[in-house]
Design a protein around this motif. Structure first.
Motif, PDB file in Angstrom:
ATOM      1  N   GLY A   1     -11.043   4.936   1.971  1.00 36.25           N
ATOM      2  CA  GLY A   1      -9.688   4.334   2.388  1.00 36.25           C
ATOM      3  C   GLY A   1      -9.341   4.946   3.824  1.00 36.25           C
TER       4      GLY A   1
ATOM      5  N   ALA B   1       0.825  -1.295   0.013  1.00 40.53           N
ATOM      6  CA  ALA B   1      -0.024  -0.002   0.119  1.00 40.53           C
ATOM      7  C   ALA B   1       0.880   1.153   0.092  1.00 40.53           C
ATOM      8  CB  ALA B   1      -0.886  -0.093   1.256  1.00 40.53           C
TER       9      ALA B   1
ATOM     10  N   SER C   1     -17.165  -3.325  -0.212  1.00 34.98           N
ATOM     11  CA  SER C   1     -15.913  -2.447  -0.800  1.00 34.98           C
ATOM     12  C   SER C   1     -15.723  -2.494  -2.366  1.00 34.98           C
ATOM     13  CB  SER C   1     -14.823  -3.408  -0.562  1.00 34.98           C
ATOM     14  OG  SER C   1     -14.463  -4.603  -1.007  1.00 34.98           O
TER      15      SER C   1
ATOM     16  N   MET D   1      -8.389  -3.337  -0.259  1.00 35.42           N
ATOM     17  CA  MET D   1      -9.359  -3.561   0.906  1.00 35.42           C
ATOM     18  C   MET D   1      -8.770  -5.055   1.559  1.00 35.42           C
ATOM     19  SD  MET D   1     -11.381  -6.524   0.854  1.00 35.42           S
ATOM     20  CE  MET D   1     -13.117  -6.266   1.765  1.00 35.42           C
TER      21      MET D   1
ATOM     22  N   ASN E   1      -6.045   1.443  -4.869  1.00 32.34           N
ATOM     23  CA  ASN E   1      -7.376   1.249  -3.878  1.00 32.34           C
ATOM     24  C   ASN E   1      -7.309  -0.147  -3.256  1.00 32.34           C
ATOM     25  OD1 ASN E   1      -8.046   3.834  -3.761  1.00 32.34           O
ATOM     26  ND2 ASN E   1      -9.391   3.352  -5.368  1.00 32.34           N
TER      27      ASN E   1
ATOM     28  N   ASP F   1      -4.060   5.542   3.740  1.00 26.62           N
ATOM     29  CA  ASP F   1      -5.381   6.255   3.157  1.00 26.62           C
ATOM     30  C   ASP F   1      -5.890   5.537   2.099  1.00 26.62           C
ATOM     31  OD1 ASP F   1      -5.246   8.206   5.067  1.00 26.62           O
ATOM     32  OD2 ASP F   1      -3.925   9.565   3.626  1.00 26.62           O
ATOM     33  N   ASN F   2      -5.084   4.394   1.448  1.00 31.82           N
ATOM     34  CA  ASN F   2      -5.412   3.689   0.408  1.00 31.82           C
ATOM     35  C   ASN F   2      -5.972   2.323   0.616  1.00 31.82           C
ATOM     36  OD1 ASN F   2      -2.894   3.275   0.915  1.00 31.82           O
ATOM     37  ND2 ASN F   2      -2.470   2.603  -1.214  1.00 31.82           N
ATOM     38  N   VAL F   3      -6.283   1.951   1.799  1.00 30.42           N
ATOM     39  CA  VAL F   3      -6.841   0.913   2.523  1.00 30.42           C
ATOM     40  C   VAL F   3      -8.127   0.796   3.201  1.00 30.42           C
ATOM     41  CG1 VAL F   3      -6.198  -1.266   3.860  1.00 30.42           C
ATOM     42  CG2 VAL F   3      -4.475  -0.102   2.189  1.00 30.42           C
ATOM     43  N   ALA F   4      -9.260   0.161   2.697  1.00 26.03           N
ATOM     44  CA  ALA F   4     -10.474   0.016   3.613  1.00 26.03           C
ATOM     45  C   ALA F   4     -10.360  -1.488   4.395  1.00 26.03           C
ATOM     46  CB  ALA F   4     -11.386   0.033   2.640  1.00 26.03           C
TER      47      ALA F   4
END
Length: 392
Positions: free
Chosen positions: A338, A152, A327, A161, A159, A170-173
């Protein structure tokens, strides 16, 4: 690994959920070095099923379908090491991707690592791909955390998940579950049954012992949550019931699962709950051989492992499919958040105790009523379920 071009008019049935559309695409190679890991690109359409027979059918696309596929959203799926076909964790994640595919016309690329060391390779390959470009990469399982922390950071515009853990980026849910809550309910059920003379299907309780068991895969904070909730539920119902525990160290070793469960049954356990992916298949085998019972995990395993339905009392269902679907939906709708952490527990139906399809009618109603009451008490906050076995 390379993602080969596919004929989008050709649809191939793949392992999935009955009634969902079949897979389209062809297999790409694994990482260099002779790995048997696979990556597959898929798209919407066709008839699918759990068994996947590899047969091909032609699908007629409507004008709207053709338009939707001109610029589809592409989603990469990096599964846990147990692989697809586990009837459990990975298959549940795939079901969520299939639902999104059917509703949104997305295309799915799938990778099945054989070992933890390959997570980084597959994550990076999806992130680097430009034909197609993947708008989202779904990383299934807590063992991907370390690899994703680096990936990441290296690909800040990609993006991702993550299921079952948290990477603060900020780019990981991130999607996590209250596994301990659902495990409490099946533990309570097991405790109440082991103290009775109970027979159903191919199993029965041992009249001379009040003992149950827990088989985990890789020992970790996550799997210990399953153990903690199960043990707490057992002890809440009857403090005198003994809980045997064994961690096999793998999510894909049915032989180890069978060995662990056999040892428990031979020590007087009559019900064994597993949280071990495909390793749990061995637990079911042991239950049938010994004429005892088992409890499944992640999906209703009396359905996904139907040949063992006569010994599966219940399953602690974990809605990984919901996490994956949500997601993907957020990407399609331009609402990806994110950095968020979403927790799915009993109240959100993220976890649940589901009785076995064959044995449900045999379980005494008073036990079902007690389990249902506990569910409401947990949701209301009247019962606090521990996440550490030492506190159970």
């Amino acid at each position: 690994m390379r993602f080969e071009d596919i004929d989008r008019r050709t649809f191939i049935k793949g392992t999935g959920v009955a009634g969902l559309a079949g897979l389209a695409g062809c297999a790409g190679g694994g990482p260099s070095g002779g790995s048997e890991s696979t990556a597959t690109e898929t798209s919407s359409g066709g008839d699918g099923g759990d068994g996947g027979d590899g047969g091909e059918t032609e699908a007629t696309e409507s004008a709207s379908e053709s338009t939707a596929m001109d610029d589809p959203t592409n989603v990469g799926m990096v599964y846990a090491t147990g692989g697809l076909g586990d009837g459990s964790f990975n298959d549940q994640a795939q079901q969520g991707a299939f639902q999104a595919r059917d509703e949104f016309g997305i295309q799915i690329g799938e990778a099945q690592p054989d070992e933890v060391a390959q997570f980084s390779t597959f994550q990076q390959q999806f992130a680097q791909s430009t034909d197609p470009t993947y708008e989202l990469v779904c990383c299934i399982g807590f063992l991907q955390t370390d690899a994703l922390s680096q990936t990441a950071s290296d690909f800040p515009d990609q993006n991702f998940m993550l299921v079952d853990s948290v990477v603060e980026a900020d780019n990981v849910a991130n999607y996590v579950f209250a596994e301990h809550e659902g495990s409490y309910l099946v533990g309570q059920m097991a405790s109440l049954l082991t103290t009775q003379d109970f027979s159903a299907g191919a199993g029965s309780t041992a009249s001379d012992a009040t003992t149950v068991g827990f088989v985990g895969g890789v020992e970790s904070d996550l799997i210990r949550k399953f153990e903690a909730g199960f043990t707490a539920g057992v002890k809440a119902a009857n403090a005198d019931v003994e809980v045997l525990t064994n961690y096999t160290g793998s999510f894909n070793d049915p032989a180890a699962g069978k060995e662990a469960a056999l040892a428990m049954y031979n020590s007087g356990a009559d019900i064994v709950y597993h949280a071990s992916g495909n390793t749990g298949t061995g637990v079911f085998q042991a239950a049938q051989e010994q004429g005892r019972f088992a409890i499944g995990v992640d999906r209703d395993q009396s359905v996904t492992k139907s040949s063992f339905a006569d010994v599966i009392l219940a399953s602690m269902v974990k809605r990984v499919d919901t996490a994956v679907y949500d997601s993907i939906s957020s990407i399609v709708n331009g609402e990806f958040q994110g950095g968020d952490v979403v927790t799915l527990g009993l109240e959100a139906n993220g976890v649940a105790a589901v009785y076995g399809s064959q044995l449900e009618s045999e379980i005494p109603q008073e036990i079902k009523d007690s389990v249902a009451a506990s569910r409401e008490s947990i949701i209301a906050g009247d019962v606090s379920v521990p996440t550490d076995p030492s506190n159970a």
